[in-house]
Design an enzyme around this catalytic site. Sequence first.
Site, PDB file in Angstrom:
ATOM      1  N   SER A 105      23.658  53.237  40.526  1.00  0.00           N
ATOM      2  CA  SER A 105      24.592  54.282  40.091  1.00  0.00           C
ATOM      3  C   SER A 105      25.674  53.656  39.218  1.00  0.00           C
ATOM      4  CB  SER A 105      25.193  55.026  41.285  1.00  0.00           C
ATOM      5  OG  SER A 105      25.852  54.155  42.170  1.00  0.00           O
ATOM      6  N   TYR A 184      36.227  54.003  50.300  1.00  0.00           N
ATOM      7  CA  TYR A 184      37.655  54.101  50.576  1.00  0.00           C
ATOM      8  C   TYR A 184      38.447  54.012  49.286  1.00  0.00           C
ATOM      9  CZ  TYR A 184      38.237  49.113  49.678  1.00  0.00           C
ATOM     10  OH  TYR A 184      38.289  47.890  49.079  1.00  0.00           O
ATOM     11  N   TYR A 477      30.463  45.750  50.252  1.00  0.00           N
ATOM     12  CA  TYR A 477      30.689  44.401  49.754  1.00  0.00           C
ATOM     13  C   TYR A 477      29.602  43.487  50.336  1.00  0.00           C
ATOM     14  CZ  TYR A 477      35.368  46.136  48.530  1.00  0.00           C
ATOM     15  OH  TYR A 477      36.421  46.852  48.004  1.00  0.00           O
TER      16      TYR A 477
END
Length: 539
Positions: A105, A184, A477
Amino acid sequence: MKLSTWLLALALVISSLCSFSSATQTTAFLNCLALSSDSSTISGLVYTQANSSFNATLQYSINNLRFGQASKPKPLVIITPTTESHIQTVIYCTKLTGLEMRIRSGGHSFEGFSYVSSIPFVLLDLRNINKVVADVATATAWIDSGATNGELYYYLSRATSEYGFPSGLWANVGVGGILSGGGYGMLRRKYGLAGDHVIDARLINADGVILTRATMGEDLFWAIRGGGGGSFGVVVSWKVDLVPVPPVVTIFQVFRTIEQDMTNIFYKWQSVAPLFPKELDIRCNGNVILSENSTRADNKTVRMSFDSLYLGPASEVLAIMGEQFPELGLVQEDLIEVSYIQAMVFFSQFPYNAPPELLLNKTILPRPAFKGRSDFFKQPMPVEGLLGVWDYMFQLPENQAFLQYTPYGGRMNEISESALPFPYRAGYLYMFNFFAVTCPGLEECAEEAARMDWVRRLVAYLTPYVTSNPRSAYVNYVNVWMGQNNPTGSTSYAQASQWGKRYFGVNFDRLVAVKTVADPLNFFRHEQSIPVFSLVSDM
Protein backbone atom coordinates in the site's frame (compact mmCIF):
# COMPACT_ATOMS: atom_id res chain seq x y z
CA MET A 1 -14.43 -15.84 -10.64
CA LYS A 2 -16.13 -17.47 -13.66
CA LEU A 3 -13.81 -19.05 -16.22
CA SER A 4 -14.58 -20.01 -19.76
CA THR A 5 -13.72 -23.44 -21.14
CA TRP A 6 -10.56 -22.17 -22.81
CA LEU A 7 -9.36 -20.57 -19.58
CA LEU A 8 -9.89 -23.85 -17.75
CA ALA A 9 -7.77 -25.52 -20.40
CA LEU A 10 -5.11 -22.89 -19.88
CA ALA A 11 -5.22 -23.63 -16.16
CA LEU A 12 -4.37 -27.28 -16.77
CA VAL A 13 -1.42 -26.34 -18.96
CA ILE A 14 -0.10 -23.72 -16.56
CA SER A 15 -0.42 -25.92 -13.51
CA SER A 16 1.94 -28.40 -15.13
CA LEU A 17 4.56 -25.68 -15.54
CA CYS A 18 4.67 -24.45 -11.95
CA SER A 19 7.86 -26.35 -11.13
CA PHE A 20 9.72 -24.80 -14.07
CA SER A 21 11.92 -21.68 -14.06
CA SER A 22 10.75 -18.31 -12.91
CA ALA A 23 10.84 -17.18 -16.55
CA THR A 24 8.39 -19.94 -17.42
CA GLN A 25 6.21 -18.98 -14.47
CA THR A 26 6.32 -15.34 -15.55
CA THR A 27 5.20 -16.24 -19.05
CA ALA A 28 2.42 -18.42 -17.70
CA PHE A 29 1.31 -15.66 -15.33
CA LEU A 30 1.22 -13.08 -18.13
CA ASN A 31 -0.68 -15.47 -20.38
CA CYS A 32 -3.21 -16.00 -17.62
CA LEU A 33 -3.71 -12.24 -17.26
CA ALA A 34 -4.01 -11.86 -21.03
CA LEU A 35 -6.76 -14.46 -21.25
CA SER A 36 -8.76 -13.11 -18.33
CA SER A 37 -11.96 -11.14 -18.66
CA ASP A 38 -10.01 -8.06 -17.49
CA SER A 39 -7.32 -8.30 -20.16
CA SER A 40 -8.29 -5.12 -21.99
CA THR A 41 -8.01 -2.95 -18.88
CA ILE A 42 -5.32 -4.69 -16.85
CA SER A 43 -2.72 -4.89 -19.61
CA GLY A 44 -1.64 -1.28 -19.16
CA LEU A 45 -1.15 -1.84 -15.44
CA VAL A 46 1.38 -4.66 -15.73
CA TYR A 47 5.16 -4.13 -15.53
CA THR A 48 7.69 -6.89 -16.18
CA GLN A 49 11.41 -6.61 -15.56
CA ALA A 50 11.84 -5.95 -19.27
CA ASN A 51 9.57 -2.91 -19.09
CA SER A 52 11.38 0.45 -19.16
CA SER A 53 9.18 1.70 -16.31
CA PHE A 54 9.75 -1.34 -14.08
CA ASN A 55 12.45 0.14 -11.84
CA ALA A 56 10.67 3.48 -11.44
CA THR A 57 7.43 1.68 -10.59
CA LEU A 58 9.17 -0.51 -8.02
CA GLN A 59 11.18 2.30 -6.43
CA TYR A 60 8.23 4.71 -6.32
CA SER A 61 7.14 3.66 -2.85
CA ILE A 62 10.10 1.81 -1.43
CA ASN A 63 10.50 3.87 1.72
CA ASN A 64 13.34 1.87 3.24
CA LEU A 65 16.01 2.11 0.56
CA ARG A 66 17.93 -0.78 2.12
CA PHE A 67 15.48 -2.99 0.24
CA GLY A 68 15.76 -1.13 -3.04
CA GLN A 69 19.41 -2.02 -3.50
CA ALA A 70 20.42 -4.02 -6.57
CA SER A 71 21.26 -7.11 -4.49
CA LYS A 72 17.72 -7.42 -3.10
CA PRO A 73 15.21 -9.77 -4.82
CA LYS A 74 12.86 -8.08 -7.25
CA PRO A 75 9.33 -9.06 -8.28
CA LEU A 76 8.93 -10.84 -11.59
CA VAL A 77 5.91 -8.69 -12.35
CA ILE A 78 4.34 -5.60 -10.80
CA ILE A 79 0.60 -5.02 -11.15
CA THR A 80 -1.05 -1.73 -10.17
CA PRO A 81 -4.78 -2.62 -10.24
CA THR A 82 -7.55 -0.06 -10.42
CA THR A 83 -10.53 -2.32 -9.69
CA GLU A 84 -11.47 -5.19 -7.39
CA SER A 85 -11.82 -7.47 -10.41
CA HIS A 86 -8.18 -6.79 -11.31
CA ILE A 87 -7.16 -7.95 -7.84
CA GLN A 88 -9.29 -11.09 -8.19
CA THR A 89 -7.57 -11.86 -11.49
CA VAL A 90 -4.10 -11.37 -10.01
CA ILE A 91 -4.89 -13.67 -7.08
CA TYR A 92 -6.20 -16.34 -9.43
CA CYS A 93 -3.22 -16.19 -11.80
CA THR A 94 -0.71 -16.08 -8.94
CA LYS A 95 -2.16 -19.24 -7.41
CA LEU A 96 -2.38 -20.94 -10.77
CA THR A 97 1.28 -20.37 -11.61
CA GLY A 98 2.71 -21.25 -8.20
CA LEU A 99 4.10 -17.80 -7.56
CA GLU A 100 4.03 -15.87 -4.31
CA MET A 101 2.27 -12.52 -4.02
CA ARG A 102 3.26 -9.49 -1.99
CA ILE A 103 0.82 -6.65 -1.30
CA ARG A 104 2.00 -3.03 -1.07
CA SER A 105 0.00 0.00 0.00
CA GLY A 106 2.54 2.64 1.10
CA GLY A 107 5.79 0.67 1.08
CA HIS A 108 6.90 1.58 4.62
CA SER A 109 7.64 -1.97 5.78
CA PHE A 110 10.74 -1.84 8.01
CA GLU A 111 11.88 -5.15 6.47
CA GLY A 112 10.48 -4.78 2.95
CA PHE A 113 7.87 -7.52 3.45
CA SER A 114 5.46 -5.77 1.09
CA TYR A 115 7.80 -5.77 -1.91
CA VAL A 116 10.68 -8.25 -1.33
CA SER A 117 10.68 -12.06 -1.25
CA SER A 118 13.30 -14.78 -1.63
CA ILE A 119 10.66 -16.84 -3.48
CA PRO A 120 9.67 -15.89 -7.08
CA PHE A 121 6.81 -13.43 -6.64
CA VAL A 122 4.54 -10.82 -8.13
CA LEU A 123 3.89 -7.46 -6.52
CA LEU A 124 0.31 -6.25 -6.14
CA ASP A 125 0.74 -2.49 -5.71
CA LEU A 126 -2.44 -0.75 -4.54
CA ARG A 127 -1.36 2.81 -5.34
CA ASN A 128 -4.21 3.32 -7.83
CA ILE A 129 -6.86 2.15 -5.37
CA ASN A 130 -6.73 5.28 -3.26
CA LYS A 131 -10.13 6.94 -2.98
CA VAL A 132 -11.27 8.65 0.22
CA VAL A 133 -15.03 9.23 0.32
CA ALA A 134 -16.45 10.97 3.38
CA ASP A 135 -20.10 11.03 4.42
CA VAL A 136 -20.33 14.00 6.76
CA ALA A 137 -23.98 13.33 7.57
CA THR A 138 -23.08 10.01 9.20
CA ALA A 139 -19.52 11.01 10.24
CA THR A 140 -18.09 8.03 8.35
CA ALA A 141 -15.76 7.49 5.40
CA TRP A 142 -14.63 4.74 3.06
CA ILE A 143 -10.85 4.76 2.70
CA ASP A 144 -9.07 2.66 0.08
CA SER A 145 -5.99 0.73 1.20
CA GLY A 146 -3.79 2.42 -1.40
CA ALA A 147 -4.53 5.88 -0.02
CA THR A 148 -1.79 7.56 1.99
CA ASN A 149 -2.10 9.48 5.23
CA GLY A 150 -1.66 12.64 3.18
CA GLU A 151 -4.48 11.77 0.83
CA LEU A 152 -6.69 10.77 3.75
CA TYR A 153 -6.17 14.02 5.62
CA TYR A 154 -6.39 16.20 2.53
CA TYR A 155 -9.62 14.77 1.15
CA LEU A 156 -11.26 14.69 4.58
CA SER A 157 -10.42 18.37 4.99
CA ARG A 158 -12.06 19.11 1.64
CA ALA A 159 -15.25 17.48 2.89
CA THR A 160 -15.37 18.79 6.47
CA SER A 161 -13.45 20.78 9.07
CA GLU A 162 -15.43 19.24 11.92
CA TYR A 163 -14.04 15.70 11.71
CA GLY A 164 -10.69 13.99 11.49
CA PHE A 165 -9.32 10.47 11.79
CA PRO A 166 -6.69 9.06 14.21
CA SER A 167 -4.28 7.80 11.58
CA GLY A 168 -0.50 8.20 11.41
CA LEU A 169 1.95 11.07 11.09
CA TRP A 170 3.89 10.86 7.83
CA ALA A 171 2.01 11.87 4.69
CA ASN A 172 3.32 9.09 2.43
CA VAL A 173 2.54 6.13 4.73
CA GLY A 174 -0.14 3.85 3.28
CA VAL A 175 -3.43 3.64 5.15
CA GLY A 176 -3.78 -0.07 4.36
CA GLY A 177 -0.59 -0.86 6.25
CA ILE A 178 -1.46 1.43 9.15
CA LEU A 179 -4.89 -0.08 9.73
CA SER A 180 -3.60 -3.63 9.29
CA GLY A 181 -1.35 -3.10 12.30
CA GLY A 182 -3.83 -1.16 14.43
CA GLY A 183 -2.31 2.23 13.63
CA TYR A 184 -1.50 5.17 15.86
CA GLY A 185 -1.15 8.92 15.45
CA MET A 186 -1.45 12.19 17.34
CA LEU A 187 -5.09 11.51 18.29
CA ARG A 188 -4.31 8.19 19.96
CA ARG A 189 -4.64 9.46 23.54
CA LYS A 190 -8.04 11.02 22.80
CA TYR A 191 -9.54 8.39 20.49
CA GLY A 192 -7.34 5.28 20.56
CA LEU A 193 -5.97 3.53 17.49
CA ALA A 194 -7.05 3.97 13.90
CA GLY A 195 -8.19 0.33 13.93
CA ASP A 196 -10.53 1.05 16.84
CA HIS A 197 -12.65 3.13 14.45
CA VAL A 198 -12.98 0.67 11.55
CA ILE A 199 -16.61 -0.43 11.24
CA ASP A 200 -16.57 -2.35 7.95
CA ALA A 201 -14.18 -3.48 5.23
CA ARG A 202 -14.04 -5.05 1.79
CA LEU A 203 -11.61 -7.96 1.69
CA ILE A 204 -10.75 -10.31 -1.19
CA ASN A 205 -9.79 -13.74 0.06
CA ALA A 206 -7.58 -16.44 -1.47
CA ASP A 207 -10.52 -17.74 -3.50
CA GLY A 208 -11.11 -14.31 -5.02
CA VAL A 209 -14.34 -13.81 -3.07
CA ILE A 210 -15.20 -10.30 -1.90
CA LEU A 211 -16.15 -10.28 1.78
CA THR A 212 -17.59 -7.55 4.00
CA ARG A 213 -17.93 -7.51 7.76
CA ALA A 214 -21.29 -9.27 7.48
CA THR A 215 -19.91 -12.10 5.32
CA MET A 216 -16.39 -12.48 6.72
CA GLY A 217 -17.59 -12.82 10.31
CA GLU A 218 -16.45 -11.04 13.45
CA ASP A 219 -13.33 -13.15 14.00
CA LEU A 220 -11.78 -12.26 10.66
CA PHE A 221 -12.97 -8.68 10.97
CA TRP A 222 -11.18 -8.55 14.34
CA ALA A 223 -7.99 -10.02 12.88
CA ILE A 224 -7.57 -7.60 9.97
CA ARG A 225 -7.69 -4.57 12.28
CA GLY A 226 -4.29 -5.09 13.85
CA GLY A 227 -3.11 -8.60 12.99
CA GLY A 228 -0.59 -7.32 10.46
CA GLY A 229 -0.80 -6.96 6.70
CA GLY A 230 -0.43 -9.75 4.17
CA SER A 231 -1.87 -12.62 6.26
CA PHE A 232 -5.60 -12.83 5.64
CA GLY A 233 -6.39 -11.38 2.23
CA VAL A 234 -6.33 -8.14 0.28
CA VAL A 235 -8.27 -5.48 2.15
CA VAL A 236 -9.39 -3.16 -0.64
CA SER A 237 -11.14 -0.53 1.47
CA TRP A 238 -12.11 0.30 5.02
CA LYS A 239 -15.21 2.01 6.39
CA VAL A 240 -14.36 4.11 9.42
CA ASP A 241 -16.03 6.31 11.98
CA LEU A 242 -14.66 9.83 11.86
CA VAL A 243 -13.90 11.66 15.10
CA PRO A 244 -14.80 15.25 16.02
CA VAL A 245 -12.02 17.85 16.09
CA PRO A 246 -12.34 21.47 17.28
CA PRO A 247 -12.02 24.43 14.89
CA VAL A 248 -8.80 25.49 16.63
CA VAL A 249 -6.04 23.16 17.80
CA THR A 250 -2.64 24.06 19.21
CA ILE A 251 0.74 22.73 18.14
CA PHE A 252 4.24 23.27 19.42
CA GLN A 253 7.73 21.93 18.86
CA VAL A 254 10.41 22.84 21.35
CA PHE A 255 13.98 21.57 21.48
CA ARG A 256 16.14 20.85 24.49
CA THR A 257 19.75 19.65 24.47
CA ILE A 258 21.80 17.91 27.12
CA GLU A 259 23.28 21.30 28.02
CA GLN A 260 19.72 22.60 28.57
CA ASP A 261 18.92 19.90 31.15
CA MET A 262 17.29 17.68 28.54
CA THR A 263 17.98 14.48 30.48
CA ASN A 264 16.06 15.55 33.58
CA ILE A 265 13.28 17.09 31.51
CA PHE A 266 12.84 13.88 29.55
CA TYR A 267 13.02 11.79 32.73
CA LYS A 268 10.01 13.73 34.02
CA TRP A 269 8.23 13.46 30.65
CA GLN A 270 8.17 9.66 30.96
CA SER A 271 5.85 9.84 33.97
CA VAL A 272 3.69 12.85 33.16
CA ALA A 273 3.03 12.43 29.42
CA PRO A 274 0.69 9.42 29.89
CA LEU A 275 -1.25 11.35 32.58
CA PHE A 276 -1.99 14.53 30.65
CA PRO A 277 -5.62 15.22 29.66
CA LYS A 278 -6.65 13.07 26.71
CA GLU A 279 -6.65 16.11 24.44
CA LEU A 280 -2.90 16.65 24.89
CA ASP A 281 -0.25 14.54 23.20
CA ILE A 282 3.47 15.26 23.50
CA ARG A 283 5.77 12.85 21.71
CA CYS A 284 9.57 13.09 21.70
CA ASN A 285 12.19 12.66 19.00
CA GLY A 286 15.91 12.56 19.74
CA ASN A 287 19.01 12.72 17.60
CA VAL A 288 22.63 13.87 17.69
CA ILE A 289 23.53 17.29 16.34
CA LEU A 290 26.62 19.49 16.38
CA SER A 291 26.38 22.46 18.74
CA GLU A 292 28.67 25.28 19.76
CA ASN A 293 27.28 24.88 23.27
CA SER A 294 28.33 21.26 23.57
CA THR A 295 30.75 20.42 26.37
CA ARG A 296 32.27 17.62 24.30
CA ALA A 297 35.45 17.98 22.25
CA ASP A 298 33.64 16.75 19.14
CA ASN A 299 30.84 19.35 19.61
CA LYS A 300 28.18 16.65 19.65
CA THR A 301 25.08 16.84 21.78
CA VAL A 302 21.81 14.94 21.99
CA ARG A 303 18.80 17.10 21.18
CA MET A 304 15.25 16.11 22.08
CA SER A 305 12.27 17.57 20.24
CA PHE A 306 9.01 17.76 22.21
CA ASP A 307 6.24 17.76 19.58
CA SER A 308 2.68 18.38 20.65
CA LEU A 309 -0.93 18.50 19.48
CA TYR A 310 -3.62 19.86 21.78
CA LEU A 311 -7.28 19.74 20.84
CA GLY A 312 -8.08 23.24 22.01
CA PRO A 313 -6.69 26.77 22.41
CA ALA A 314 -3.16 27.74 23.43
CA SER A 315 -4.27 29.24 26.75
CA GLU A 316 -5.37 25.82 27.98
CA VAL A 317 -2.06 24.24 27.00
CA LEU A 318 -0.11 26.81 29.00
CA ALA A 319 -2.25 26.16 32.06
CA ILE A 320 -1.81 22.38 31.83
CA MET A 321 1.93 22.57 31.25
CA GLY A 322 2.46 25.13 33.98
CA GLU A 323 0.77 22.83 36.47
CA GLN A 324 1.94 19.39 35.33
CA PHE A 325 5.18 19.86 33.37
CA PRO A 326 6.82 23.20 34.20
CA GLU A 327 10.26 21.64 33.67
CA LEU A 328 9.84 21.98 29.91
CA GLY A 329 9.69 25.77 30.25
CA LEU A 330 6.96 26.23 27.66
CA VAL A 331 6.08 29.87 26.89
CA GLN A 332 3.33 31.55 24.88
CA GLU A 333 5.68 32.17 21.96
CA ASP A 334 6.16 28.42 21.51
CA LEU A 335 2.45 27.84 20.81
CA ILE A 336 0.71 28.09 17.44
CA GLU A 337 -3.06 27.90 17.00
CA VAL A 338 -4.02 26.28 13.69
CA SER A 339 -6.77 24.30 12.02
CA TYR A 340 -6.72 20.52 12.26
CA ILE A 341 -5.58 20.11 8.63
CA GLN A 342 -2.69 22.54 9.24
CA ALA A 343 -1.68 20.40 12.21
CA MET A 344 -1.64 17.31 10.00
CA VAL A 345 0.56 19.19 7.52
CA PHE A 346 2.91 19.99 10.41
CA PHE A 347 3.09 16.41 11.67
CA SER A 348 3.86 15.24 8.14
CA GLN A 349 7.17 17.11 8.45
CA PHE A 350 6.10 20.24 6.53
CA PRO A 351 5.79 23.82 7.80
CA TYR A 352 2.36 24.23 9.40
CA ASN A 353 1.46 27.04 6.98
CA ALA A 354 2.42 25.07 3.87
CA PRO A 355 -0.41 24.39 1.41
CA PRO A 356 -2.27 21.15 2.27
CA GLU A 357 -1.78 20.01 -1.34
CA LEU A 358 1.76 19.03 -0.30
CA LEU A 359 0.16 16.08 1.48
CA LEU A 360 -0.63 14.58 -1.92
CA ASN A 361 3.03 14.36 -2.95
CA LYS A 362 4.02 10.77 -2.19
CA THR A 363 7.73 11.16 -2.95
CA ILE A 364 8.64 14.50 -1.34
CA LEU A 365 9.64 13.15 2.08
CA PRO A 366 13.15 11.73 2.72
CA ARG A 367 13.65 8.00 2.24
CA PRO A 368 16.72 6.63 4.03
CA ALA A 369 18.12 3.13 4.13
CA PHE A 370 17.71 2.09 7.75
CA LYS A 371 17.34 -0.60 10.38
CA GLY A 372 14.64 0.02 12.98
CA ARG A 373 13.43 -1.48 16.21
CA SER A 374 10.52 -0.96 18.66
CA ASP A 375 10.03 -1.60 22.38
CA PHE A 376 7.49 -0.80 25.10
CA PHE A 377 8.04 0.65 28.56
CA LYS A 378 5.93 0.11 31.67
CA GLN A 379 8.32 1.93 34.01
CA PRO A 380 10.32 5.14 33.50
CA MET A 381 13.91 4.61 32.48
CA PRO A 382 16.18 5.94 35.26
CA VAL A 383 18.55 8.82 34.57
CA GLU A 384 21.60 6.57 34.55
CA GLY A 385 19.89 4.38 31.95
CA LEU A 386 19.10 7.39 29.78
CA LEU A 387 22.71 8.57 29.96
CA GLY A 388 23.74 5.19 28.60
CA VAL A 389 21.39 5.65 25.63
CA TRP A 390 22.93 9.05 24.93
CA ASP A 391 26.40 7.40 25.00
CA TYR A 392 25.25 5.00 22.29
CA MET A 393 23.95 7.91 20.23
CA PHE A 394 27.36 9.59 20.41
CA GLN A 395 28.95 6.55 18.74
CA LEU A 396 27.45 7.51 15.36
CA PRO A 397 27.81 10.70 13.32
CA GLU A 398 25.20 13.40 13.72
CA ASN A 399 21.77 12.77 12.21
CA GLN A 400 22.47 9.08 11.63
CA ALA A 401 20.35 7.63 14.44
CA PHE A 402 16.95 8.68 15.74
CA LEU A 403 14.94 8.00 18.90
CA GLN A 404 11.14 8.23 18.94
CA TYR A 405 9.01 8.10 22.09
CA THR A 406 5.20 7.84 21.85
CA PRO A 407 3.23 8.23 25.12
CA TYR A 408 0.17 6.18 25.94
CA GLY A 409 -2.50 6.71 28.59
CA GLY A 410 -5.81 8.47 28.02
CA ARG A 411 -8.20 6.52 25.82
CA MET A 412 -5.58 3.78 25.35
CA ASN A 413 -6.02 2.86 29.03
CA GLU A 414 -9.74 2.32 28.57
CA ILE A 415 -9.68 -0.30 25.80
CA SER A 416 -9.19 -4.02 26.44
CA GLU A 417 -5.98 -5.69 25.27
CA SER A 418 -8.13 -8.15 23.31
CA ALA A 419 -10.38 -5.57 21.61
CA LEU A 420 -8.02 -5.73 18.62
CA PRO A 421 -4.96 -7.91 17.98
CA PHE A 422 -2.85 -4.92 19.17
CA PRO A 423 -2.51 -5.72 22.91
CA TYR A 424 -0.59 -2.74 24.31
CA ARG A 425 -3.18 -0.66 26.16
CA ALA A 426 -3.50 -0.08 29.93
CA GLY A 427 -0.30 -0.21 31.97
CA TYR A 428 2.07 0.94 29.23
CA LEU A 429 3.79 4.32 29.57
CA TYR A 430 5.11 4.68 26.06
CA MET A 431 6.33 2.97 22.92
CA PHE A 432 9.96 3.44 21.99
CA ASN A 433 11.17 3.20 18.40
CA PHE A 434 14.68 3.85 17.19
CA PHE A 435 16.50 3.41 13.93
CA ALA A 436 19.93 3.90 12.41
CA VAL A 437 20.65 5.07 8.89
CA THR A 438 22.59 2.21 7.31
CA CYS A 439 23.49 3.72 3.94
CA PRO A 440 22.95 7.14 2.36
CA GLY A 441 20.72 5.78 -0.40
CA LEU A 442 20.19 2.93 -2.82
CA GLU A 443 23.84 1.94 -3.10
CA GLU A 444 25.30 -0.52 -0.61
CA CYS A 445 27.93 1.01 1.67
CA ALA A 446 30.76 -0.03 3.96
CA GLU A 447 29.05 1.41 7.04
CA GLU A 448 26.07 -0.95 6.93
CA ALA A 449 27.55 -3.82 8.95
CA ALA A 450 28.75 -1.48 11.70
CA ARG A 451 25.36 0.25 11.87
CA MET A 452 23.59 -3.11 12.18
CA ASP A 453 25.95 -4.05 15.01
CA TRP A 454 25.17 -0.72 16.71
CA VAL A 455 21.44 -1.53 16.62
CA ARG A 456 22.06 -4.97 18.12
CA ARG A 457 24.16 -3.54 20.93
CA LEU A 458 21.59 -0.86 21.80
CA VAL A 459 18.86 -3.53 21.80
CA ALA A 460 20.91 -5.55 24.29
CA TYR A 461 21.55 -2.47 26.44
CA LEU A 462 17.83 -1.71 26.69
CA THR A 463 16.90 -5.23 27.84
CA PRO A 464 16.72 -4.52 31.61
CA TYR A 465 14.42 -1.52 31.09
CA VAL A 466 11.80 -2.70 28.59
CA THR A 467 9.00 -5.26 28.80
CA SER A 468 9.92 -8.94 29.06
CA ASN A 469 8.44 -12.44 28.85
CA PRO A 470 7.87 -11.70 26.02
CA ARG A 471 9.70 -8.54 25.05
CA SER A 472 7.00 -6.53 23.29
CA ALA A 473 7.21 -5.07 19.78
CA TYR A 474 4.86 -3.31 17.35
CA VAL A 475 3.86 -5.28 14.25
CA ASN A 476 3.95 -2.18 12.03
CA TYR A 477 7.66 -1.94 12.87
CA VAL A 478 8.51 -5.49 11.83
CA ASN A 479 11.90 -6.93 12.71
CA VAL A 480 13.19 -10.20 11.20
CA TRP A 481 15.79 -10.52 13.93
CA MET A 482 13.00 -11.73 16.23
CA GLY A 483 12.45 -14.79 14.02
CA GLN A 484 10.71 -15.58 10.77
CA ASN A 485 8.71 -18.22 8.96
CA ASN A 486 10.23 -20.82 6.69
CA PRO A 487 10.34 -19.55 3.09
CA THR A 488 8.38 -22.58 1.87
CA GLY A 489 6.42 -25.35 3.51
CA SER A 490 5.10 -25.26 7.05
CA THR A 491 6.22 -23.18 10.00
CA SER A 492 5.78 -24.59 13.48
CA TYR A 493 3.74 -22.81 16.11
CA ALA A 494 6.83 -22.65 18.35
CA GLN A 495 8.87 -21.06 15.59
CA ALA A 496 6.20 -18.48 14.74
CA SER A 497 5.63 -17.73 18.41
CA GLN A 498 9.15 -16.31 18.66
CA TRP A 499 7.95 -13.19 16.89
CA GLY A 500 4.16 -13.63 17.04
CA LYS A 501 3.79 -13.40 20.80
CA ARG A 502 6.05 -10.39 20.91
CA TYR A 503 3.76 -8.52 18.51
CA PHE A 504 0.40 -9.81 19.70
CA GLY A 505 0.84 -11.20 23.22
CA VAL A 506 -2.24 -13.10 24.35
CA ASN A 507 -3.93 -12.46 21.00
CA PHE A 508 -1.51 -14.53 18.92
CA ASP A 509 -3.32 -17.85 19.39
CA ARG A 510 -6.62 -16.35 18.27
CA LEU A 511 -4.94 -14.91 15.17
CA VAL A 512 -3.58 -18.35 14.26
CA ALA A 513 -7.06 -19.85 14.68
CA VAL A 514 -8.58 -17.16 12.43
CA LYS A 515 -5.88 -17.65 9.81
CA THR A 516 -6.49 -21.38 9.75
CA VAL A 517 -10.12 -20.85 8.82
CA ALA A 518 -9.70 -17.82 6.56
CA ASP A 519 -6.68 -19.00 4.52
CA PRO A 520 -6.12 -22.71 5.24
CA LEU A 521 -3.68 -23.20 2.33
CA ASN A 522 -1.58 -20.24 3.51
CA PHE A 523 -1.68 -18.37 0.21
CA PHE A 524 -1.20 -14.99 1.88
CA ARG A 525 2.21 -15.34 3.46
CA HIS A 526 5.50 -13.59 4.13
CA GLU A 527 8.39 -13.81 6.57
CA GLN A 528 6.21 -12.95 9.57
CA SER A 529 2.69 -13.70 8.37
CA ILE A 530 0.33 -15.51 10.73
CA PRO A 531 0.84 -19.30 10.37
CA VAL A 532 -1.82 -21.97 9.88
CA PHE A 533 -2.60 -24.57 12.54
CA SER A 534 -3.01 -27.33 9.96
CA LEU A 535 0.53 -26.73 8.74
CA VAL A 536 2.06 -26.69 12.19
CA SER A 537 4.25 -29.63 13.02
CA ASP A 538 4.28 -29.47 16.81
CA MET A 539 0.63 -28.90 17.82
